[in-house]
Design a protein around this motif. Structure first.
Motif, PDB file in Angstrom:
ATOM      1  N   VAL A 199       0.852  -1.188   0.000  1.00 51.47           N
ATOM      2  CA  VAL A 199       0.000   0.000   0.000  1.00 51.47           C
ATOM      3  C   VAL A 199       0.891   1.242   0.000  1.00 51.47           C
ATOM      4  O   VAL A 199       2.117   1.154   0.039  1.00 51.47           O
ATOM      5  CB  VAL A 199      -0.941   0.009   1.226  1.00 51.47           C
ATOM      6  CG1 VAL A 199      -1.860  -1.201   1.198  1.00 51.47           C
ATOM      7  CG2 VAL A 199      -0.149   0.054   2.533  1.00 51.47           C
ATOM      8  N   VAL A 200       0.251   2.395  -0.021  1.00 47.35           N
ATOM      9  CA  VAL A 200       0.974   3.648  -0.241  1.00 47.35           C
ATOM     10  C   VAL A 200       2.125   3.853   0.733  1.00 47.35           C
ATOM     11  O   VAL A 200       3.231   4.247   0.335  1.00 47.35           O
ATOM     12  CB  VAL A 200      -0.013   4.842  -0.194  1.00 47.35           C
ATOM     13  CG1 VAL A 200      -0.824   4.855   1.081  1.00 47.35           C
ATOM     14  CG2 VAL A 200       0.724   6.172  -0.363  1.00 47.35           C
ATOM     15  N   TRP A 201       1.914   3.570   2.031  1.00 43.47           N
ATOM     16  CA  TRP A 201       2.967   3.845   3.022  1.00 43.47           C
ATOM     17  C   TRP A 201       4.144   2.907   2.873  1.00 43.47           C
ATOM     18  O   TRP A 201       5.304   3.294   3.092  1.00 43.47           O
ATOM     19  CB  TRP A 201       2.379   3.756   4.431  1.00 43.47           C
ATOM     20  CG  TRP A 201       1.177   4.609   4.607  1.00 43.47           C
ATOM     21  CD1 TRP A 201      -0.102   4.210   4.890  1.00 43.47           C
ATOM     22  CD2 TRP A 201       1.119   6.051   4.485  1.00 43.47           C
ATOM     23  NE1 TRP A 201      -0.944   5.287   4.945  1.00 43.47           N
ATOM     24  CE2 TRP A 201      -0.230   6.423   4.702  1.00 43.47           C
ATOM     25  CE3 TRP A 201       2.063   7.026   4.206  1.00 43.47           C
ATOM     26  CZ2 TRP A 201      -0.649   7.748   4.660  1.00 43.47           C
ATOM     27  CZ3 TRP A 201       1.654   8.360   4.152  1.00 43.47           C
ATOM     28  CH2 TRP A 201       0.316   8.709   4.378  1.00 43.47           C
ATOM     29  N   SER A 250       2.935  11.113  -0.991  1.00 46.05           N
ATOM     30  CA  SER A 250       1.842  10.282  -0.475  1.00 46.05           C
ATOM     31  C   SER A 250       0.592  10.443  -1.332  1.00 46.05           C
ATOM     32  O   SER A 250      -0.049   9.455  -1.713  1.00 46.05           O
ATOM     33  CB  SER A 250       1.540  10.664   0.980  1.00 46.05           C
ATOM     34  OG  SER A 250       2.694  10.570   1.784  1.00 46.05           O
ATOM     35  N   TYR A 287      -1.185   7.462  -3.652  1.00 40.04           N
ATOM     36  CA  TYR A 287      -2.582   7.131  -3.348  1.00 40.04           C
ATOM     37  C   TYR A 287      -3.470   7.399  -4.557  1.00 40.04           C
ATOM     38  O   TYR A 287      -4.371   6.598  -4.870  1.00 40.04           O
ATOM     39  CB  TYR A 287      -3.060   7.944  -2.147  1.00 40.04           C
ATOM     40  CG  TYR A 287      -4.505   7.676  -1.774  1.00 40.04           C
ATOM     41  CD1 TYR A 287      -4.841   6.633  -0.913  1.00 40.04           C
ATOM     42  CD2 TYR A 287      -5.538   8.450  -2.301  1.00 40.04           C
ATOM     43  CE1 TYR A 287      -6.158   6.377  -0.584  1.00 40.04           C
ATOM     44  CE2 TYR A 287      -6.859   8.205  -1.979  1.00 40.04           C
ATOM     45  CZ  TYR A 287      -7.164   7.168  -1.121  1.00 40.04           C
ATOM     46  OH  TYR A 287      -8.487   6.917  -0.811  1.00 40.04           O
ATOM     47  N   SER A 288      -3.253   8.513  -5.236  1.00 37.04           N
ATOM     48  CA  SER A 288      -4.124   8.870  -6.359  1.00 37.04           C
ATOM     49  C   SER A 288      -4.012   7.848  -7.489  1.00 37.04           C
ATOM     50  O   SER A 288      -5.028   7.462  -8.075  1.00 37.04           O
ATOM     51  CB  SER A 288      -3.771  10.267  -6.882  1.00 37.04           C
ATOM     52  OG  SER A 288      -2.476  10.298  -7.441  1.00 37.04           O
ATOM     53  N   GLN A 328      -3.235   4.768  -7.193  1.00 45.31           N
ATOM     54  CA  GLN A 328      -3.855   3.507  -6.762  1.00 45.31           C
ATOM     55  C   GLN A 328      -5.378   3.579  -6.762  1.00 45.31           C
ATOM     56  O   GLN A 328      -6.040   2.548  -6.669  1.00 45.31           O
ATOM     57  CB  GLN A 328      -3.355   3.121  -5.366  1.00 45.31           C
ATOM     58  CG  GLN A 328      -1.901   2.660  -5.340  1.00 45.31           C
ATOM     59  CD  GLN A 328      -1.490   2.102  -3.994  1.00 45.31           C
ATOM     60  OE1 GLN A 328      -1.875   2.616  -2.953  1.00 45.31           O
ATOM     61  NE2 GLN A 328      -0.683   1.041  -4.003  1.00 45.31           N
ATOM     62  N   ASN A 329      -5.943   4.795  -6.858  1.00 42.80           N
ATOM     63  CA  ASN A 329      -7.401   4.931  -6.727  1.00 42.80           C
ATOM     64  C   ASN A 329      -8.077   5.652  -7.888  1.00 42.80           C
ATOM     65  O   ASN A 329      -9.276   5.910  -7.831  1.00 42.80           O
ATOM     66  CB  ASN A 329      -7.728   5.672  -5.428  1.00 42.80           C
ATOM     67  CG  ASN A 329      -7.445   4.827  -4.199  1.00 42.80           C
ATOM     68  OD1 ASN A 329      -8.255   4.007  -3.795  1.00 42.80           O
ATOM     69  ND2 ASN A 329      -6.268   5.014  -3.619  1.00 42.80           N
ATOM     70  N   GLY A 363      -9.234   9.759  -5.277  1.00 39.38           N
ATOM     71  CA  GLY A 363      -7.976   9.715  -6.006  1.00 39.38           C
ATOM     72  C   GLY A 363      -7.691  11.025  -6.717  1.00 39.38           C
ATOM     73  O   GLY A 363      -6.550  11.497  -6.733  1.00 39.38           O
ATOM     74  N   ALA A 390      -6.670  13.545  -4.148  1.00 41.54           N
ATOM     75  CA  ALA A 390      -5.307  13.264  -3.704  1.00 41.54           C
ATOM     76  C   ALA A 390      -4.293  13.756  -4.736  1.00 41.54           C
ATOM     77  O   ALA A 390      -3.221  14.264  -4.378  1.00 41.54           O
ATOM     78  CB  ALA A 390      -5.126  11.764  -3.469  1.00 41.54           C
TER      79      ALA A 390
END
Length: 298
Positions: free
Chosen positions: A35-37, A86, A90-91, A93-94, A153, A156
């Motif tokens: 995941v993002v982190w 970050s 995230y963007s 991924q979504n 997303g 973000a």
């Protein structure tokens, strides 16, 4: 080196940087489980180590020493990049890579407005008009995404663009054109922040070989090498040409995921994105009519 050759080298370096940056969407798409982190943790580790070596070789001085000489603006720049990184991961991924990359491209407009507010830098009338057109393009792009994860997303991606805008304004505030020490510091900050988030949220800090290798590879080649090429090339190019060459990143990012993964974009994204690209290109071309700054060799 003659000025003409210096200019050609600058164009080549900045374009190559855009090509490397454009692979971020493809890299994140082929991540399997992280995941993002987790992605940001491993990407930041490799990026920081790579930039530390490069900065020491170029200057003979520790990047921590350079950061101290810049002072508090470097801290603001570093933290803003953590937020930008970050939001960017995230963007992607979504939402679609095309949607994310196009919204990332709003960063120069946000920089102009933020510089006007914080530093009282003058914004050209042409830039205000381009910002208005860009807002229209963004509205078209997000019009069919209300109430969905894809909207998060998109937001973000805009947040990531704002983070890059804060980074740029912080460097101007600190009166430094050298971005690499602040980027190095952002990697250090990101390691601390993402490790803490993984620890307290129960996410494992170890990744499988596939995800770990891709994440660390992005830190060296996609972010680190791209920044170095951009730093070398931007010294010999006026801002307007830099803005136009930055479109390579925006255009190539969706192309990679379409060619390798078959990912396409919605009609709204393509329509709004076209409006946004017209705004960016128009603003850059209007700036080319002004006398460019003199070329200075390091």
């Amino acid at each position: 080196m003659p000025i003409a050759d210096t200019h050609k080298s600058g164009v080549l370096f900045v374009f190559a940087a855009g090509v490397l940056w454009s692979t971020v969407g493809l890299g994140i798409r082929i991540i399997e489980d992280a995941v993002v982190w987790q992605i940001l943790l491993y990407r930041s580790i490799s990026m920081s180590l790579f930039l530390y070596v490069v900065i020491r070789m170029r200057s003979g001085v520790s990047p921590f020493t350079q950061v101290r000489s810049i002072g508090f603006p470097s801290v603001i720049a570093g933290l803003s990049l953590v937020a930008a990184y970050s939001g960017g991961i995230y963007s992607i991924q979504n939402t679609s890579v095309a949607n994310a990359m196009l919204l990332f491209a709003t960063a120069p407009f946000m920089t102009a407005v933020l510089g006007w507010v914080v530093l009282r830098e003058r914004v050209r009338v042409a830039t205000w008009l381009a910002i208005a057109v860009a807002i229209g393009g963004i509205a078209i792009m997000v019009a069919d995404k209300s109430g969905s994860v894809v909207l998060k997303g998109s937001l973000a991606a805009l947040g990531s663009a704002f983070g890059f805008a804060v980074f740029t304004v912080a460097l101007r505030w600190g009166r430094t054109g050298e971005m690499l020490p602040s980027v190095f510091l952002s990697g250090v900050f990101a390691i601390v922040v993402t490790f803490a988030i993984c620890l307290f949220s129960g996410l494992p800090v170890t990744l499988n070989l596939h995800d770990g290798a891709i994440s660390m590879g992005m830190g060296v080649f996609q972010v680190g090498a791209g920044l170095i090429l951009y730093t070398l090339g931007s010294r010999s190019l006026p801002a307007a040409e830099l803005a136009l060459l930055s479109l390579a990143e925006v255009m190539l990012g969706p192309l990679w995921v379409w060619f390798f993964l078959g990912e396409t974009a919605s009609a709204n994204t393509l329509t709004g994105g076209a409006v946004l690209l017209v705004a960016i290109a128009g603003n850059a071309l209007s700036g080319k009519r002004r006398k460019p700054p003199p070329i200075t060799l390091p």
